[in-house]
Design a protein around this motif. Sequence first.
Motif, PDB file in Angstrom:
ATOM      1  N   ARG A  58      39.724  40.384  41.060  1.00 36.13           N
ATOM      2  CA  ARG A  58      38.394  41.000  41.144  1.00 36.13           C
ATOM      3  C   ARG A  58      38.401  42.128  42.168  1.00 36.13           C
ATOM      4  N   PRO A  59      37.703  43.235  41.945  1.00 34.02           N
ATOM      5  CA  PRO A  59      36.884  43.624  40.787  1.00 34.02           C
ATOM      6  C   PRO A  59      37.647  44.514  39.793  1.00 34.02           C
ATOM      7  N   HIS A  60      38.900  44.157  39.532  1.00 31.71           N
ATOM      8  CA  HIS A  60      39.746  44.966  38.654  1.00 31.71           C
ATOM      9  C   HIS A  60      40.339  44.131  37.512  1.00 31.71           C
ATOM     10  N   ARG A  61      39.657  43.077  37.100  1.00 34.41           N
ATOM     11  CA  ARG A  61      40.264  42.181  36.119  1.00 34.41           C
ATOM     12  C   ARG A  61      40.510  42.866  34.781  1.00 34.41           C
ATOM     13  N   TYR A  62      39.564  43.666  34.316  1.00 32.91           N
ATOM     14  CA  TYR A  62      39.836  44.388  33.066  1.00 32.91           C
ATOM     15  C   TYR A  62      40.938  45.425  33.259  1.00 32.91           C
ATOM     16  N   ARG A  63      40.980  46.040  34.408  1.00 35.10           N
ATOM     17  CA  ARG A  63      42.031  47.037  34.647  1.00 35.10           C
ATOM     18  C   ARG A  63      43.418  46.392  34.486  1.00 35.10           C
ATOM     19  N   VAL A  64      43.550  45.169  34.955  1.00 37.06           N
ATOM     20  CA  VAL A  64      44.810  44.451  34.796  1.00 37.06           C
ATOM     21  C   VAL A  64      45.111  44.239  33.312  1.00 37.06           C
ATOM     22  N   VAL A  65      44.099  43.812  32.551  1.00 36.85           N
ATOM     23  CA  VAL A  65      44.275  43.610  31.112  1.00 36.85           C
ATOM     24  C   VAL A  65      44.735  44.896  30.446  1.00 36.85           C
ATOM     25  N   ARG A  66      44.086  45.997  30.781  1.00 37.16           N
ATOM     26  CA  ARG A  66      44.412  47.276  30.140  1.00 37.16           C
ATOM     27  C   ARG A  66      45.815  47.739  30.511  1.00 37.16           C
ATOM     28  N   LEU A  67      46.194  47.560  31.766  1.00 38.69           N
ATOM     29  CA  LEU A  67      47.542  47.949  32.176  1.00 38.69           C
ATOM     30  C   LEU A  67      48.594  47.137  31.434  1.00 38.69           C
ATOM     31  N   ILE A  68      48.332  45.856  31.246  1.00 39.16           N
ATOM     32  CA  ILE A  68      49.273  45.023  30.498  1.00 39.16           C
ATOM     33  C   ILE A  68      49.324  45.474  29.044  1.00 39.16           C
ATOM     34  N   GLU A  69      48.162  45.736  28.439  1.00 38.14           N
ATOM     35  CA  GLU A  69      48.129  46.190  27.044  1.00 38.14           C
ATOM     36  C   GLU A  69      48.963  47.445  26.847  1.00 38.14           C
ATOM     37  N   LEU A  70      48.843  48.377  27.762  1.00 40.34           N
ATOM     38  CA  LEU A  70      49.483  49.675  27.589  1.00 40.34           C
ATOM     39  C   LEU A  70      50.964  49.679  27.959  1.00 40.34           C
ATOM     40  N   ASN A  71      51.392  48.714  28.743  1.00 35.46           N
ATOM     41  CA  ASN A  71      52.734  48.781  29.296  1.00 35.46           C
ATOM     42  C   ASN A  71      53.654  47.628  28.949  1.00 35.46           C
TER      43      ASN A  71
END
Length: 315
Positions: free
Chosen positions: A284-297
């Motif tokens: 938190r407060p970057h939980r979606y950012r983590v999801v997106r980074l994993i998706e893209l990389n």
Amino acid sequence: MTGSRSRTQAGHAPAPDRSLHWQPGFAVDARLTLESLRRGPDDPTHRVEADGTLWRTALTGSGPVTYRIRQRRLDDLHIDAWGAGAAELVDGIRTELGAGDRPDLFRPGHPVLRAACRHTPGLRVPCTGRLFEAIVPAIIEQRVIGLDAAASFTRLVRAHGEPAPGPAPLGMRVPPSPEVWRNLPSWEWRRAGVDLQRSRTVIQTARHAARLDRAAGDPARAYELMAKLPGIGTWTAAQVGHRALGDADALPLGDYHLGRMTGMALLGRPLADDEIEEFYEPFRPHRYRVVRLIELNTWTAPRRAPRAPLRGPLH
């Protein structure tokens, strides 16, 4: 979709109704940032041409708009817009492209996430402010694989959206208005592969479209309104949050593949459903950012989620 022949290439491009040359003091990758708004490879509201030019359409409060984003550097963007919504779109494009996002405050300890940040400079969480625009495809994505949902959305927008204003690539359409969504007959939904539950949820949500969009400036209120809509649960609200509200913490709990995707990328084993929320808590407060980074990389998969329980009426 690359390779589309546009009226620009044909030599008949009208002058933009509104333009902006933006040189932010930070990195912005427009294509990568707005890629999360794209609904499948054939989305008629989103095109990327062979030279990297990004075209999108939207239905703003002022009317339909086509906008084009060109950039050669991460700190130099040229935005042109056509249509009744051109001024509104350009006035808000900095926000849409994540000017209010703070990826610089994200300090990942995991080496996979550190590498992902290095590999995706300019990635930001978008904030379109158009809640209803984001919620319709999110509802269509409920409980089905991503490719099927994208095909359904594409069929419906092609059939019922307006032609894109200005020199958009051929075949681009503006998303249908709430009135159009609300009045689509049942056979149109069936023809597009959308079942009765999901079509009813879109129709019911369309009745509150104006109220939802007015809440865009107050994310807490927006989430409160969405929670009261029948068929809108945590997963669907998160899909709206990280597209329309700029919410870098919008964790899509209930995502069918979230546990496996996260666990394999960061732990080397899948996460069980009851482990996911606790695992993400330190981010938190970057939980979606983590999801997106994993998706893209790392590893990705189509998403689906169960429909949320029914909610009470809006007030």
